[in-house]
Motif scaffolding. Structure first.
Motif, PDB file in Angstrom:
ATOM      1  N   ILE A   2       0.849  -1.178   0.000  1.00 53.07           N
ATOM      2  CA  ILE A   2       0.000   0.000   0.000  1.00 53.07           C
ATOM      3  C   ILE A   2       0.889   1.234   0.000  1.00 53.07           C
ATOM      4  O   ILE A   2       1.722   1.430   0.857  1.00 53.07           O
ATOM      5  N   ALA A  70       7.494  -6.159   2.373  1.00 52.61           N
ATOM      6  CA  ALA A  70       6.622  -5.326   3.193  1.00 52.61           C
ATOM      7  C   ALA A  70       5.202  -5.332   2.641  1.00 52.61           C
ATOM      8  O   ALA A  70       4.978  -5.502   1.445  1.00 52.61           O
ATOM      9  N   SER A  71       4.248  -5.167   3.541  1.00 56.31           N
ATOM     10  CA  SER A  71       2.823  -5.070   3.174  1.00 56.31           C
ATOM     11  C   SER A  71       2.343  -6.279   2.390  1.00 56.31           C
ATOM     12  O   SER A  71       1.426  -6.158   1.580  1.00 56.31           O
ATOM     13  N   MET A  99       2.338 -10.435   9.746  1.00 51.83           N
ATOM     14  CA  MET A  99       1.789 -10.207   8.410  1.00 51.83           C
ATOM     15  C   MET A  99       0.969 -11.424   7.980  1.00 51.83           C
ATOM     16  O   MET A  99       1.217 -12.544   8.435  1.00 51.83           O
ATOM     17  N   TYR A 173       5.600   6.038   6.638  1.00 60.20           N
ATOM     18  CA  TYR A 173       6.033   5.061   7.634  1.00 60.20           C
ATOM     19  C   TYR A 173       6.231   5.690   9.003  1.00 60.20           C
ATOM     20  O   TYR A 173       6.073   5.011  10.025  1.00 60.20           O
ATOM     21  N   THR A 176       2.497   5.658  10.263  1.00 53.88           N
ATOM     22  CA  THR A 176       1.916   4.340  10.538  1.00 53.88           C
ATOM     23  C   THR A 176       2.675   3.574  11.610  1.00 53.88           C
ATOM     24  O   THR A 176       2.133   2.629  12.181  1.00 53.88           O
ATOM     25  N   THR A 221      -5.622  -7.623  -0.800  1.00 51.14           N
ATOM     26  CA  THR A 221      -5.179  -6.363  -0.210  1.00 51.14           C
ATOM     27  C   THR A 221      -5.908  -6.072   1.095  1.00 51.14           C
ATOM     28  O   THR A 221      -5.394  -5.338   1.946  1.00 51.14           O
ATOM     29  N   THR A 224      -3.712  -6.950   3.929  1.00 51.53           N
ATOM     30  CA  THR A 224      -2.700  -5.923   4.148  1.00 51.53           C
ATOM     31  C   THR A 224      -3.273  -4.736   4.904  1.00 51.53           C
ATOM     32  O   THR A 224      -2.564  -4.093   5.693  1.00 51.53           O
ATOM     33  N   LEU A 225      -4.560  -4.437   4.675  1.00 48.65           N
ATOM     34  CA  LEU A 225      -5.189  -3.269   5.275  1.00 48.65           C
ATOM     35  C   LEU A 225      -5.742  -3.521   6.670  1.00 48.65           C
ATOM     36  O   LEU A 225      -6.316  -2.607   7.268  1.00 48.65           O
ATOM     37  N   LEU A 230      -1.129  -3.307   9.408  1.00 49.64           N
ATOM     38  CA  LEU A 230      -0.611  -1.986   9.057  1.00 49.64           C
ATOM     39  C   LEU A 230       0.318  -1.456  10.138  1.00 49.64           C
ATOM     40  O   LEU A 230       1.361  -0.854   9.847  1.00 49.64           O
ATOM     41  N   ASN A 233       3.578  -3.552  10.007  1.00 52.29           N
ATOM     42  CA  ASN A 233       4.345  -3.213   8.813  1.00 52.29           C
ATOM     43  C   ASN A 233       5.029  -1.855   8.964  1.00 52.29           C
ATOM     44  O   ASN A 233       6.204  -1.695   8.603  1.00 52.29           O
TER      45      ASN A 233
END
Length: 319
Positions: A2, A70-71, A99, A173, A176, A221, A224-225, A230, A233
């Motif tokens: 993302i 990542a992600s 993850m 980053y 987050t 996705t 990932t969200l 998040l 990550n």
């Protein structure tokens, strides 16, 4: 995968919706529940010191471990690469700690070395004591950490974020990975990130190529969200630099065969900052540069990745 390009619009949204925490929580929870239903675990779970690690295991042959960036999650590999490899190798695609479907390990999951320790123990439980280890992007740092901790047969580093880099990684980053961002911005991302922006982020990671048909739908996705993913990550990426600074000092001690594959057009993890200097530090490394390739050559140039894996296996056997 993302993009940090989402940050400015979501920062504005955070101010606008600051008084609507209950609404945001309901919306985020609904999207997380939907993602969990649509994208269930594809493999099995291994428990290491109370931490569940998800592993997709397919095929037969020499053990080959795949570590995503990542992600991401193991779905980045099971979309296509695993299918291409499983007739030759026993392919173990892990979700890194925190993850996909792997648990977070709060005391270790920001460290590539700590993640490597967990994955080494998980691989050992699966009977893979000296695998070939492939790491993509952030996973390249974890693969390098694996080699510093244990004795894999060989390494394959694809678009690996393995070396000290100038500056920092920007606002996305920082936000987050922060406590404030974790409680304000991240729930908004989970709840309201529009599909058009998510698709644009995926496309940006593949540039100058495009994602293969069906990729965005398959990788999930929505996983990932998820809020926890998040947050983890963000912490992992934002804290990577000091770890690779220290790890790079020990890289010259690694004498195992290493295949480095990197796209010349990769702007996410630049060739000149990572693969080229790494190739000069490692005593037994071969660097393959893919002209015109971006950050995702395991999808856009899979034959080159498979050839690198086969070379790594051959070189290890010759030793």
């Amino acid at each position: 995968m993302i993009s940090r390009k989402l940050a400015p619009s979501l920062l504005i949204a955070a101010l606008a919706l600051g008084g609507c925490a209950a609404l945001v929580d309901r919306k985020a929870t609904a999207r997380e529940d939907a993602a969990a239903t649509l994208y269930p675990p594809t493999g099995q779970f291994v428990t290491v010191n109370g931490t569940r690690i998800h592993a997709d295991v397919q095929g037969a042959g020499p053990d080959l471990v795949l570590i995503h960036g990542a992600s991401g999650s193991s779905r980045d590999f099971t979309f296509d690469l695993t299918r291409r490899l499983k007739s030759t190798y026993r392919v173990i695609a892990f979700d890194r700690p925190g993850m996909g479907w792997s648990d977070s390990a709060p005391n270790t999951d920001t460290s590539p070395l700590g993640q490597a320790d967990l994955l080494i123990a998980a691989a050992t439980q699966l009977g893979a004591t000296h695998p070939i280890v492939l790491g993509h992007s952030y996973g390249g740092a974890v693969a390098m950490a694996w080699a510093l901790r244990a004795k894999p047969t060989a390494l394959v580093i694809v678009s690996g974020a393995t070396m000290p880099f100038p500056g920092d990684l920007g606002l996305w980053y920082k936000v987050t990975s922060s406590t404030l961002g974790g409680h304000t911005i991240i729930p908004l991302i989970t709840a309201f990130a529009p599909q058009s922006r998510i698709d644009a982020s995926v496309n940006a990671v593949f540039a100058p190529q495009s994602p293969p048909a069906g990729y965005a739908d398959y990788i999930g996705t929505g996983l990932t969200l998820m809020r926890d993913a998040l947050r983890v990550n963000g912490r992992q990426v934002n804290s990577l630099k000091p770890y690779v600074i220290e790890m790079s000092k020990i890289y010259p001690d690694l004498t195992l065969p290493v295949e480095l594959v990197h796209g010349r057009a990769d702007t996410t993890v630049p060739l000149k900052i990572h693969a080229e200097p790494l190739s000069k530090l490692l005593p037994n490394a071969t660097l393959t540069i893919l002209d015109g390739a971006g950050h995702m050559p395991h999808h856009t140039h899979p034959d080159a990745i498979i050839a690198a894996i086969n070379r790594a296996a051959k070189r290890a056997k010759q030793r």
